[in-house]
Design an enzyme around this catalytic site. Structure first.
Site, PDB file in Angstrom:
ATOM      1  N   LYS A 162      43.076  41.592  44.431  1.00 16.90           N
ATOM      2  CA  LYS A 162      42.117  40.886  43.586  1.00 16.90           C
ATOM      3  C   LYS A 162      42.613  39.502  43.185  1.00 16.90           C
ATOM      4  O   LYS A 162      41.821  38.671  42.740  1.00 16.90           O
ATOM      5  CB  LYS A 162      41.780  41.715  42.355  1.00 16.90           C
ATOM      6  CG  LYS A 162      40.936  42.932  42.675  1.00 16.90           C
ATOM      7  CD  LYS A 162      40.380  43.588  41.425  1.00 16.90           C
ATOM      8  CE  LYS A 162      39.432  44.724  41.771  1.00 16.90           C
ATOM      9  NZ  LYS A 162      40.144  45.926  42.282  1.00 16.90           N
ATOM     10  N   ASP A 163      43.903  39.249  43.338  1.00 17.91           N
ATOM     11  CA  ASP A 163      44.442  37.913  43.050  1.00 17.91           C
ATOM     12  C   ASP A 163      43.717  36.840  43.860  1.00 17.91           C
ATOM     13  O   ASP A 163      43.485  35.745  43.360  1.00 17.91           O
ATOM     14  CB  ASP A 163      45.942  37.853  43.380  1.00 17.91           C
ATOM     15  CG  ASP A 163      46.787  38.476  42.261  1.00 17.91           C
ATOM     16  OD1 ASP A 163      46.395  38.359  41.087  1.00 17.91           O
ATOM     17  OD2 ASP A 163      47.829  39.064  42.576  1.00 17.91           O
TER      18      ASP A 163
END
Ligand code: PLP
Length: 432
Positions: A107-108
């Site tokens: 998700k970064d």
């Protein structure tokens, strides 16, 4: 590029508008009007391009002219400033490791891109943008980190007290600066309810510029295509494209991969790996979509019973079930199988999976049993240390913390405790 709402094809906005709004006012999801086609030559010569050049080429048509080319290049470069290696686990099975970013989860990538886009689009405003987000653990960390120290943006994260892992809590509560953690004495659903109420509060939204960092935002969804291209760049056997298996919850990640494929990226087949939340595995059998209540599992970032991004996959296939079936398979993997897979792969192949990656590995293996002669990639979406409470008893050993995490674990948690009543959140936001 314009985006239409999946609820109304005639209501269109550009990338800037779609990013700021997140969701269309009619509650539909924004979808690109066309899928850009990338020529074969690019895929044949992909090794000659830098990662940043690849990412820029992929995202440029989606962004259009609302971000200047040199700014977009900078933004893309900051988004993918960590390695995403393709690692051989055993003959025919490779892991695309997406957990080398600041919060140790894929998700970064989306969070870093979206935060920078939002800052770019709002930089000339006088008032601060407040990003309000409820998290059950993983999303909050990535969003907090993505927005950390971004000028003009304040982030307020609501998380359920005592219900996130200690690593996750430290990621939410130790950054400081423009990141504020509210520790709610309730459940994740309570947090989500509070956030919803704030967005529906017309009075409040007159005074404050509130926006969400929801995973359906196009600026979070579209950059997830990057690493599918980067996987192809690293793929050893360009004559035989891989099967790609994606541990799936809300189905944003796999949908980005399928979009990349529609642009021309060579992929043999897609597999959506699910835990006990089997809405899509059942749909792929029956063709009948039946949402369910989410069940808690060991791979908790995929505990979704009504995946919000699946509508985008249907849209991509013009709602033609037969065609979708040719390109996508889906499996449901139990917690018991997840644990057995972690144990077995660690013992036999000396590769340590996290519970989400284990679901992916197992689903890929099942597909390959019934389709011999294929080679596959599964996305390893989180670092096993984030789920050490699951992993350590299974392998009977400690999972060492990466260096960056050791630093964070030493920091002091700063949070504001809060009840589940809306007035408390409202007055907190107005005080800001
Ligand atoms: C969010 C998440 C997923 C699910 O991704 P979707 O895009 O929601 O399908 C899988 N694994 C991990 C570790 C996650 O944090």
């Amino acid at each position: 590029m314009n985006y239409y709402s999946t609820n109304n094809p005639t209501s269109k906005v550009d990338f800037k508008e779609a990013t700021i709004r997140g969701q269309a006012p009619d509650r539909g999801l924004y979808f690109p009007e066309q899928v850009p086609v990338i020529g074969d030559a690019f895929f044949e010569n992909i090794e000659e391009y830098s990662n940043e050049e690849i990412a820029f080429k992929v995202i440029k048509p989606y962004v259009g002219s609302v971000i200047q080319a040199n700014d977009l290049m900078k933004l893309v470069t900051e988004t993918i400033n960590f390695p995403m290696p393709l690692v051989k686990v055993k003959e025919g099975i490779y892991a695309l490791e997406l957990f080398h970013g600041p919060t140790l989860a894929f998700k970064d990538v989306g969070a870093r891109f979206m935060s920078r886009c939002l800052a770019y689009f709002t930089k000339d405003r006088n008032e601060k943008v407040i990003v309000l987000v409820a998290t059950s653990g993983d999303t909050g960390g990535a969003v907090a980190n993505g927005f950390y120290d971004v000028p003009g943006v304040d982030v307020v994260i609501l998380y359920p007290s005592g219900k996130v892992s200690s690593v996750q809590e430290k990621q939410l509560t130790t950054l400081g600066k423009n990141i504020h953690a509210l520790e709610v004495s309730g459940t994740f659903d309570d947090c989500q309810q509070l956030v919803k109420q704030a967005f529906m509060d017309a009075e409040l939204n007159k005074t404050l510029f509130l926006t969400s960092a929801n995973s359906i935002n196009v600026a979070r969804w579209l950059p997830q295509q990057f690493y599918y291209f980067l996987a192809w760049k690293q793929w050893h056997d360009k004559d035989h494209p891989p099967v790609i298996c994606v541990p799936s919850g809300n189905f944003g990640n796999i949908c980005a991969g399928m979009l990349a494929h529609r642009s021309g990226l060579p992929v043999q087949h897609f597999i959506a790996a699910c835990n006990a939340n089997d809405t899509i595995p059942e749909y792929m059998v029956s063709g009948n979509y039946q949402s369910k209540k989410a069940i808690a599992t060991l791979s908790n970032a995929m505990d979704v019973g009504d995946p919000s991004n699946f509508i985008r996959i249907l849209e991509l296939f013009d709602h033609q079930f037969g065609e979708l079936k040719n390109k996508l398979s889906s499996y449901s993997i139990s917690d018991e199988e997840t644990k057995l897979t972690i144990e077995e792969v660690n013992r036999a192949n000396h590769y340590l999976l996290d519970p989400h990656g284990a679901v992916g590995y197992k689903a890929l293996q099942e597909y390959m049993y019934s389709h011999p002669g294929q080679q596959g990639i599964f996305l390893e979406t989180a670092h096993p240390v984030k789920f050490y409470d699951v992993v350590e008893p299974v392998i009977n050993a400690k999972v060492p913390l990466p260096l960056g995490m050791q630093e964070i674990m030493k920091k002091t948690k700063v949070s504001m405790k809060m009840g589940v009543g809306y007035e408390e959140l409202r007055s907190y936001l107005l005080r800001r």
